[in-house]
Design a protein around this motif. Structure first.
Motif: not given
Lengths: 442, 442
Positions: A328, A332, A335-336, A339-340, A343, A415-416, A420, B10, B24-25, B27, B29-32, B34-35, B40, B42-44
């Protein structure tokens, strides 16, 4: 899954046996035979037990564990890839393939810590073991140690350091607040001869994030080492061990890295290992003595040497978690997590909840402390979330007991979908306990 | 297996999310995400890394581990059921479901040790951790401790006990031999005021089995406690803690129990816990302090209290191993290990090999030491077995280094297929190195 693994394993044996002519023992007494016989036919002459204690009357059925979502202050829910590594075939702790896994683990730990410290490894135990190993090696009896106390982890350190002979000087600030550069400077000036200053980067009992900038340099100017607890921050919050001149840094596997507890990151700067090398007294532990453990991990380029049986399966899992962090990218991941957290803060505000940590800059993104509103019995909310959602959040600990809820947003949970879900479930719970108006949660 | 677990996981989320309307947020920016993004995304503002150290250039592919047969002195190959438990969903260390697993683990440990000691638990670390915890709690600075040394484990104990302030009196006998009742009696009489006598039940470095009968009573008559290392014997060799009046007993998970290393059995008699209660000094460790750890395990009926994050996954695996031992029955398991050892001895004799331990009564069935014949380079045989058969046996350790091979017959490996495979593979190896005539091994 079980059957598959087992079949594979048995096949391996069949293949191996095929190369030679096996002469069976005249008495065939295998594990399976024994298991299938309630009378223990294979135990010659032991049909009637001579044991003092019979087996306890509890079910020996294979373990069954509910699948919970762990969003308390830790452990956090591991990614399935990480969990699965715990079932990989066991290697010996001195096998070259395991050394390779240890090497990779160390390389990624250095990346995660942002350090080039050779003394970087995973301690064979949980976060407390890493904490104790850090103390055991660097604190010598009589050493003056300033311990920043703004929650349970600072308190814990005053206990542990004292057991290893430190003259502990607590430096306190109100739970929910952090130490300023000036606080630390004043403490050092007031206490000349201090050898070590300890602070908690992420204080999970109160939800604070201790700023580290400048503290390392400050300590070094005063001839002290900087000792930092990063249990709740490694991999989730910006942490730069070398750039910020941190000397003694430990963490846990079960927080932002998202591995099960058991193999705990530790890194020591050259200044810290020099202090160890200059000790006049032996380390008060064999298990945690870096002089003994270091060579096992190849610290300083030493030839591998047996010290203790390494935590093979735990290191597998830590390795997986670190590999995923490297995939990842550290920034990143940082930042993740932020961000979480942002939120979450937004959602909590919408629910009418307040954060325990007033200064936004002092909020730990990975563990959020939420004030329990007046009139709400704190325990009712985690109980509701666990019962209906199998979702864990925790109550307070130490100075925050009974006052806050603690929510972990760490690793795979950052993660979102987790945030949520948590917000909607929390809304449901707050409605259930009467804090929110009884509106249908759909 | 991986896909299956992941899908289940899941689905759990989907089900949970279905109960509420997730916002939903803005932005995402989930782990998946990012991966999957090498940049990256998601890393503003972090597109260009500010990190001091880049990720190491090593493969982040999922871990791959060869399936070996571990017949050295440990770890031993775990049964697939035991391994698989390491991938079970993680529980929190304070969850009631985990307390239940801890309770069962303790009940089976008491059965395995044949004791009713309330202070029976799994130490959060490997066998050395249990060894150190045993010392830390029962040895007080200044205590006179007689340490039986007939191999590496007695030597190790002289080191550890000294670190905890003991006045260590080594009691020695030649490697490959054990202490008689008279030896211990003489040592106690020669050293009045001795607080503790330590012996190794199964000395894995030399392959000896220390008789324990009468030693507990003897020590108690002299006002001393009996301290026993059962790392290589618990679950594989007759061991009766209460009947033989043993006071301080530790073991490992990765030997006869056949679990991965990490959660290590320990039991203390009431005499031993009374010594702890009467200490004038604090235990020189927080991690290992039974006063702190005991309540976490409910020792003495105490209310559960957080001490450290327990080794959740390791305890799962230990629980499975103990459940299987209880299913089989302790006496049946003991008999199985002895029968497999007898078959091994017979086979080794046919191959022209000699055992290192001359007295048959002093032979440890779980770890057999075999003399390396003259003219054979000891390392060639384990190397051949590993290369061709992925089968591990070990060389000597400490006093036996270079002189012996060590073969473990422990837990899941103590069954005919392992012994017969080992014998045929050993014949192959001995032919390869020129010790046996070059006959075709079929």
């Amino acid at each position: 899954m079980h059957s598959f693994s087992r079949t594979t394993f048995l096949n391996l044996f069949v293949v191996c046996l095929a190369v030679g002519k096996a002469t069976a023992s005249s008495k065939i007494c295998s594990w399976e035979n024994n298991k299938d016989s309630s009378k223990g036919d294979c135990a010659d002459g032991m049909e009637s037990s001579k044991l003092k204690y019979a087996p306890p009357s509890i079910s020996t059925s294979p373990i069954e564990v509910p699948a919970k979502i762990l969003m308390g202050p830790g452990p956090s829910t591991p990614h399935p890839r990480v969990l699965q590594a715990g079932a990989a075939p066991l290697l010996g702790h001195m096998h070259p393939e395991f050394f390779r896994i240890m090497d990779d683990t160390q390389a990624w730990l250095r990346y995660g810590f942002q350090t080039s410290n050779t003394a970087t490894l995973a301690v064979s135990g949980t976060g407390h073991a890493a904490m104790e190993m850090a103390v055991a090696n660097t604190v010598e009896p009589g050493d003056q140690v300033i311990v920043g106390v703004n929650g349970i982890w600072g308190e814990r350190m005053t206990d542990i350091a004292a057991r290893f002979g430190a003259k502990v000087i607590p430096m306190e600030t109100k739970p929910g607040t952090v130490f300023s550069y000036e606080d630390v400077k004043a403490a050092l000036e007031k206490n000349p001869g201090t050898k070590i200053v300890f602070v908690v980067h992420g204080e999970s009992s109160t939800g604070t994030l201790q700023p580290l900038a400048g503290l390392g340099k400050l300590c070094h100017e005063q001839g002290a080492l900087l000792f930092v607890d990063t249990v709740c921050t490694l991999g989730g919050v910006p942490l730069n061990v070398d750039a910020d001149e941190l000397d003694i840094v430990y963490s846990g596997s079960q927080k932002c890295l998202g591995a099960p507890p058991g193999a705990s990151p530790l890194t020591l700067s050259d200044k810290a290992t020099a202090k160890l090398a200059a000790r006049k007294t032996k380390v008060q532990s064999y298990y945690f003595d870096l002089n003994e453990v270091g060579p096992y991990w190849g610290v300083g380029g030493a030839a591998r040497k047996y010290h203790h049986t390494g935590m093979v399966s735990n290191v597998y899992q830590l390795r997986e978690a670190l590999a995923m962090l490297a995939e990842e990218g550290l920034e990143a991941a940082w930042a993740r997590h932020q961000q979480m957290a942002d939120r979450l803060y937004e959602g909590l505000k919408q629910l009418g909840l307040e954060l325990f940590v007033e200064d936004p800059a002092a909020r730990l993104p990975t563990v959020t402390t939420i004030k329990v509103p007046k009139g709400v019995n704190w325990a009712d909310v985690p109980a509701f979330l666990m019962k209906k959602y199998k979702l864990e959040i925790a109550g307070g600990l130490g100075p925050t007991a009974g006052q806050v809820w603690r929510v972990g947003i760490m690793g795979f949970n950052a993660q979102p979908r987790n945030i949520e879900l948590l917000l909607v479930a929390l809304k449901d719970a707050l409605t259930h306990v009467g804090f929110l108006k009884d509106e249908k949660v759909v």
